[in-house]
Motif scaffolding. Structure first.
Motif, PDB file in Angstrom:
ATOM      1  N   LEU A   1       0.805  -1.235   0.000  1.00  0.00           N
ATOM      2  CA  LEU A   1       0.000   0.000   0.000  1.00  0.00           C
ATOM      3  C   LEU A   1       0.832   1.276   0.000  1.00  0.00           C
ATOM      4  O   LEU A   1       0.467   2.233  -0.701  1.00  0.00           O
ATOM      5  CB  LEU A   1      -0.994  -0.006   1.163  1.00  0.00           C
ATOM      6  N   PRO A   2       1.956   1.349   0.723  1.00  0.00           N
ATOM      7  CA  PRO A   2       2.754   2.576   0.643  1.00  0.00           C
ATOM      8  C   PRO A   2       3.260   2.884  -0.767  1.00  0.00           C
ATOM      9  O   PRO A   2       3.551   4.041  -1.084  1.00  0.00           O
ATOM     10  CB  PRO A   2       3.917   2.306   1.609  1.00  0.00           C
ATOM     11  N   LEU A   3       3.348   1.880  -1.620  1.00  0.00           N
ATOM     12  CA  LEU A   3       3.815   2.100  -2.990  1.00  0.00           C
ATOM     13  C   LEU A   3       2.795   2.869  -3.825  1.00  0.00           C
ATOM     14  O   LEU A   3       3.140   3.391  -4.888  1.00  0.00           O
ATOM     15  CB  LEU A   3       4.165   0.769  -3.646  1.00  0.00           C
ATOM     16  N   LEU A   4       1.564   2.983  -3.339  1.00  0.00           N
ATOM     17  CA  LEU A   4       0.569   3.816  -4.019  1.00  0.00           C
ATOM     18  C   LEU A   4       0.979   5.294  -3.992  1.00  0.00           C
ATOM     19  O   LEU A   4       0.476   6.086  -4.788  1.00  0.00           O
ATOM     20  CB  LEU A   4      -0.812   3.655  -3.374  1.00  0.00           C
TER      21      LEU A   4
ATOM     22  N   ARG B   1       1.050   3.227 -10.556  1.00  0.00           N
ATOM     23  CA  ARG B   1       0.087   2.566 -11.440  1.00  0.00           C
ATOM     24  C   ARG B   1       0.100   1.051 -11.228  1.00  0.00           C
ATOM     25  O   ARG B   1      -0.945   0.429 -11.071  1.00  0.00           O
ATOM     26  CB  ARG B   1       0.411   2.887 -12.903  1.00  0.00           C
ATOM     27  N   THR B   2       1.274   0.479 -11.191  1.00  0.00           N
ATOM     28  CA  THR B   2       1.387  -0.970 -11.016  1.00  0.00           C
ATOM     29  C   THR B   2       0.939  -1.387  -9.619  1.00  0.00           C
ATOM     30  O   THR B   2       0.306  -2.439  -9.449  1.00  0.00           O
ATOM     31  CB  THR B   2       2.826  -1.433 -11.298  1.00  0.00           C
ATOM     32  N   ALA B   3       1.235  -0.578  -8.630  1.00  0.00           N
ATOM     33  CA  ALA B   3       0.784  -0.882  -7.270  1.00  0.00           C
ATOM     34  C   ALA B   3      -0.741  -0.888  -7.195  1.00  0.00           C
ATOM     35  O   ALA B   3      -1.333  -1.771  -6.566  1.00  0.00           O
ATOM     36  CB  ALA B   3       1.362   0.120  -6.275  1.00  0.00           C
ATOM     37  N   ALA B   4      -1.372   0.068  -7.834  1.00  0.00           N
ATOM     38  CA  ALA B   4      -2.844   0.109  -7.834  1.00  0.00           C
ATOM     39  C   ALA B   4      -3.415  -1.141  -8.488  1.00  0.00           C
ATOM     40  O   ALA B   4      -4.382  -1.738  -7.985  1.00  0.00           O
ATOM     41  CB  ALA B   4      -3.340   1.360  -8.546  1.00  0.00           C
ATOM     42  N   TRP B   5      -2.818  -1.557  -9.587  1.00  0.00           N
ATOM     43  CA  TRP B   5      -3.267  -2.764 -10.285  1.00  0.00           C
ATOM     44  C   TRP B   5      -3.086  -3.994  -9.391  1.00  0.00           C
ATOM     45  O   TRP B   5      -4.006  -4.791  -9.228  1.00  0.00           O
ATOM     46  CB  TRP B   5      -2.484  -2.911 -11.593  1.00  0.00           C
TER      47      TRP B   5
ATOM     48  N   LEU C   1      -7.258   2.764  -2.230  1.00  0.00           N
ATOM     49  CA  LEU C   1      -7.399   3.221  -3.617  1.00  0.00           C
ATOM     50  C   LEU C   1      -8.282   4.465  -3.705  1.00  0.00           C
ATOM     51  O   LEU C   1      -7.989   5.384  -4.476  1.00  0.00           O
ATOM     52  CB  LEU C   1      -7.958   2.103  -4.491  1.00  0.00           C
ATOM     53  N   ARG C   2      -9.334   4.503  -2.929  1.00  0.00           N
ATOM     54  CA  ARG C   2     -10.192   5.706  -2.931  1.00  0.00           C
ATOM     55  C   ARG C   2      -9.426   6.924  -2.445  1.00  0.00           C
ATOM     56  O   ARG C   2      -9.579   8.023  -2.994  1.00  0.00           O
ATOM     57  CB  ARG C   2     -11.440   5.465  -2.099  1.00  0.00           C
ATOM     58  N   ALA C   3      -8.599   6.739  -1.422  1.00  0.00           N
ATOM     59  CA  ALA C   3      -7.780   7.857  -0.930  1.00  0.00           C
ATOM     60  C   ALA C   3      -6.780   8.284  -2.003  1.00  0.00           C
ATOM     61  O   ALA C   3      -6.529   9.478  -2.199  1.00  0.00           O
ATOM     62  CB  ALA C   3      -7.062   7.457   0.353  1.00  0.00           C
ATOM     63  N   ARG C   4      -6.213   7.315  -2.710  1.00  0.00           N
ATOM     64  CA  ARG C   4      -5.247   7.638  -3.769  1.00  0.00           C
ATOM     65  C   ARG C   4      -5.918   8.372  -4.916  1.00  0.00           C
ATOM     66  O   ARG C   4      -5.319   9.257  -5.538  1.00  0.00           O
ATOM     67  CB  ARG C   4      -4.579   6.350  -4.279  1.00  0.00           C
TER      68      ARG C   4
END
Length: 94
Positions: free
Chosen positions: A34-37, A46-50, A65-68
């Protein structure tokens, strides 16, 4: 590594292991993923979100993801954040 983990979480191939065991193992790593977001590199975000969205760990991944979504400036990373939100919450508010 993120792409590999995401691919493992995404896969339905449970050959030789209990169904869902690989996805659960990847989901167990969410505290590290999650920190990679918030990485300085858009491609990492992008890859972290995926990858995070493929864990199906809605209770943890969806809020992250919503916070990001509120913070993501890069169009390709923002698109993947939105795709991840949709993947985890296809009804849009469930």
């Amino acid at each position: 590594v993120l792409a590999l983990l995401g691919g493992m979480a995404e896969s339905e191939d449970d050959y030789g292991v209990a169904p869902g065991a690989v996805r659960a193992a990847v989901a167990d790593q969410l505290p590290l993923l999650l920190p990679l977001l918030a990485s300085p590199e858009p491609e990492v975000r992008r890859t972290a979100a995926w990858a995070v969205s493929h864990t199906r760990a809605n209770a943890i991944a969806l809020p992250a993801l919503r916070a990001r979504w509120d913070e993501e400036p890069e169009p390709s990373a923002r698109a993947e954040v939105l795709a991840g939100i949709a993947r985890l919450d296809p009804q849009g508010g469930a």
